[in-house]
Structure formats: structure tokens, C-alpha cells
Design an enzyme around this catalytic site. Structure first.
Site, PDB file in Angstrom:
ATOM      1  N   ASP A   1     -65.190 -13.677  58.380  1.00 30.80           N
ATOM      2  CA  ASP A   1     -66.112 -13.849  57.248  1.00 30.80           C
ATOM      3  C   ASP A   1     -67.474 -13.236  57.547  1.00 30.80           C
ATOM      4  OD1 ASP A   1     -65.216 -15.123  54.912  1.00 30.80           O
ATOM      5  OD2 ASP A   1     -65.015 -17.037  55.973  1.00 30.80           O
TER       6      ASP A   1
ATOM      7  N   GLN B   1     -62.567 -21.746  54.621  1.00 33.51           N
ATOM      8  CA  GLN B   1     -63.012 -21.577  53.244  1.00 33.51           C
ATOM      9  C   GLN B   1     -64.106 -22.586  52.924  1.00 33.51           C
ATOM     10  OE1 GLN B   1     -61.905 -19.018  51.398  1.00 33.51           O
ATOM     11  NE2 GLN B   1     -62.981 -19.557  49.523  1.00 33.51           N
TER      12      GLN B   1
ATOM     13  N   LYS C   1     -55.717 -14.479  49.554  1.00 36.92           N
ATOM     14  CA  LYS C   1     -56.005 -13.854  50.853  1.00 36.92           C
ATOM     15  C   LYS C   1     -54.730 -13.752  51.701  1.00 36.92           C
ATOM     16  CE  LYS C   1     -60.834 -15.329  50.692  1.00 36.92           C
ATOM     17  NZ  LYS C   1     -61.908 -16.224  51.113  1.00 36.92           N
TER      18      LYS C   1
HETATM   19  N1  GUN Z   1     -66.286 -19.521  49.538  1.00 39.95           N
HETATM   20  C1  GUN Z   1     -66.694 -18.638  48.581  1.00 39.95           C
HETATM   21  N2  GUN Z   1     -66.645 -17.370  49.043  1.00 39.95           N
HETATM   22  C2  GUN Z   1     -66.212 -17.448  50.317  1.00 39.95           C
HETATM   23  C3  GUN Z   1     -65.967 -16.469  51.328  1.00 39.95           C
HETATM   24  O1  GUN Z   1     -66.144 -15.252  51.142  1.00 39.95           O
HETATM   25  N3  GUN Z   1     -65.521 -16.948  52.519  1.00 39.95           N
HETATM   26  C4  GUN Z   1     -65.338 -18.274  52.740  1.00 39.95           C
HETATM   27  N4  GUN Z   1     -64.921 -18.642  53.945  1.00 39.95           N
HETATM   28  N5  GUN Z   1     -65.560 -19.203  51.839  1.00 39.95           N
HETATM   29  C5  GUN Z   1     -65.989 -18.796  50.631  1.00 39.95           C
END
Ligand code: GUN
Length: 292
Positions: A130, A107, A63
């Protein structure tokens, strides 16, 4: 001289998520450049990982790399597994107040002493890239899709771009009921008029559902090696359907055989994963636009 036509997103029965992602990322980069020139402020994403989850480390690294390539500044906080909920809330409040920060991404998963719902609810909805916060989930309920969850939004964007943007009369079957994928995807598919069925670990006779699916989205993700049997085999798929495999790093779908029957199938890697990244960048851009 005429410009070369862009390559198709669905080619040889393969739904090329990476190709579309690269295109969307270029669009974000151009828009960021224009806005930075105009406003003199760069968009900034802050990510947080609590604990040592290896998958989280890898996804967050990706990311950051993608953000930086798009002209988005980024900062990362690696926090210890033993951290308390109050300490994390304090950091979130600080980031909410910080005018140089436009996006906050925590995350998941979080360690067990920290309540996911409390933490996500503490993020300023304007910075919630998110799309997990109550305000943004509620907005999605009402059909507003900006700042919606990146993976499901990436899935419907692929459908939109192959012309499947109106799913009237079509059956969509989603195998997943998580807050991150299955539940927001229901809303996004309903927004496109699909008839939506959600299957999960307690569903009986999964093939009877999958065989009806014009759009089949599988996010089981329990294969631990490429030698494990696939969950979605050719006999479970409808002729001419679109099949989307969300599982990583080992896809749920028997890609080579399903490809012979489906209109198109997403590969793993190179399908949903890159689209998730592109949609996150789009969310950071939208969050930045709303705040500058
Ligand atoms: N863990 C698995 N997928 C995601 C996501 O799209 N965003 C976040 N913040 N955590 C995750």
C-alpha cells in the site's frame, strides 16, 4: 505485417483508466510469468480485513481476482470486529517472517480499538504494498515512487501516459487531504514539477481554486446516489484541463457536461478504480522482485 497502434488513453475527452489498467496488468502478468519460471517461486499477496465493512469486502475481492489473473497467489484473513490490536500485531509479525509472503495489505478503515498508525508501522516496509508505512512515505518524500500509494500513483501514471509527465508551469488542485489519496498525491505531483494546491472541507470558495486548475483531482465522495447534485460542475473547470474523479461509487464530477470543456475526464466507473488495482499489482510485483 505491421502491428496495430495501441488505442489512445485519452479518447473523445474521456481518460480511459480501464484501458490503461488492462495494459499495465498484462505487463505485470508477463513479468510475473518470466520471474516464476526463473525462480520457481510465485508472488503472494496477503490481505486482511478487520470487521464487516461492505465496501472493504468488495474492494478486497476485486484485488484478489486481479492478483490471481496476473499469476499472483493470494490469501485473505477476515477478522472479527472485536479483535484486539495485539492479536492483529501478532498476525502481522507472523506474515512479516513468512518467506512465502511478499505483500501485506490491511484494508482500511480499522475498528476504533485498533490504532491505524501502530498497525501500518508494524508491516515490513518491503512487504508494504500500500505504500503507507513510515519508510515508504519517507522514500516518496525523496522522490522514490516504487511502493507508493496505489490510488495517487494510478492518477499520476494516467497523466504520465497522456504526455503530462512534466507539469512545469501547470497548476494542480487536489480536493482531498487524506493519508491514502491527497497527501501522497501532493508528493507525486511535486515530483512532476506541478504547482500544487490542496483543498478540503474547510476551504472557502472552492470554485475560485478549481477554475485555476490545469489538473483537477476531486476525491470528495459524499454523493450517496446518482440523483444527488454533483460537486464539480462545468462552470468550476478550466478549459482544456485534465479532470480526475476519485469518488466511488458515485463520482464527484458532472462527467457529461465537464467533458465538453476539459481536455479529458475520468469516468466513474472505469477511471481511477481500475488504475488503483493495476498499481497495487505493480507494487506486489516490485515487492516480490525485491525479496526473491
Ligand atoms: N481503504 C481505502 N482505500 C484503501 C487502499 O488503497 N488501501 C487500503 N489498505 N485500504 C484502503
Amino acid at each position: 505485417m505491421s502491428e496495430e497502434a495501441p488505442k489512445p488513453i485519452c479518447e473523445d475527452h474521456v481518460l480511459k483508466g480501464r484501458r490503461l489498467s488492462n495494459r499495465l496488468r498484462k505487463e505485470v502478468k508477463l513479468e510475473v510469468e518470466k520471474l516464476v519460471e526463473k525462480h520457481g517461486v510465485s508472488p503472494k499477496l496477503v490481505t486482511i480485513i478487520v470487521g464487516e465493512d461492505e465496501g472493504s469486502q468488495m474492494y478486497v475481492r476485486m484485488k484478489h481476482k486481479a492478483s490471481n489473473k496476473a499469476g499472483i497467489l493470494s490469501e485473505h484473513h477476515d477478522l472479527p470486529d472485536s479483535m484486539s490490536q495485539d492479536e492483529l500485531l501478532e498476525l502481522i509479525n507472523k506474515l512479516n517472517e513468512d518467506k512465502t509472503v511478499h505483500g501485506i495489505l490491511i484494508q482500511l478503515p480499522l475498528p476504533k480499538q485498533i490504532d491505524e498508525k501502530t498497525i501500518i508501522s508494524a508491516i515490513d516496509p518491503l512487504k508494504d504494498v500500500d505504500g503507507f508505512s513510515p519508510a515508504n512515505v519517507y522514500r516518496l518524500f525523496y522522490g522514490e515512487e516504487d511502493l507508493s500509494a496505489a490510488t495517487p500513483h494510478g492518477i499520476v501514471t494516467m497523466l504520465d501516459r497522456i504526455g503530462w509527465d512534466d507539469l512545469s508551469g501547470k497548476q494542480a488542485v487536489v480536493i482531498n487531504r487524506s493519508n491514502i489519496v491527497g497527501k501522497p498525491l501532493i508528493m507525486l505531483l511535486l515530483n512532476r514539477n506541478a504547482t500544487v494546491t490542496v483543498c478540503h472541507s474547510r476551504t472557502k470558495d472552492l470554485p475560485s481554486f478549481t477554475r485555476q486548475a490545469d489538473v483537477l483531482v476531486s476525491a470528495i465522495g459524499r454523493r450517496t446516489s446518482d440523483e444527488d447534485p454533483f460537486f464539480i460542475t462545468e462552470d468550476m473547470v478550466k478549459e482544456g484541463s485534465v479532470v480526475i474523479d476519485v469518488a466511488t461509487p458515485h463520482g464527484d464530477v458532472d462527467f457529461e457536461n465537464v467533458k465538453q470543456k476539459a481536455l479529458c475526464v475520468t469516468p466513474v466507473p472505469g477511471g481511477v478504480g481500475p488504475m488503483t488495482i493495476a498499481m497495487l499489482l505493480k507494487n506486489v510485483l516490485d515487492a516480490y522482485i525485491a525479496q526473491i
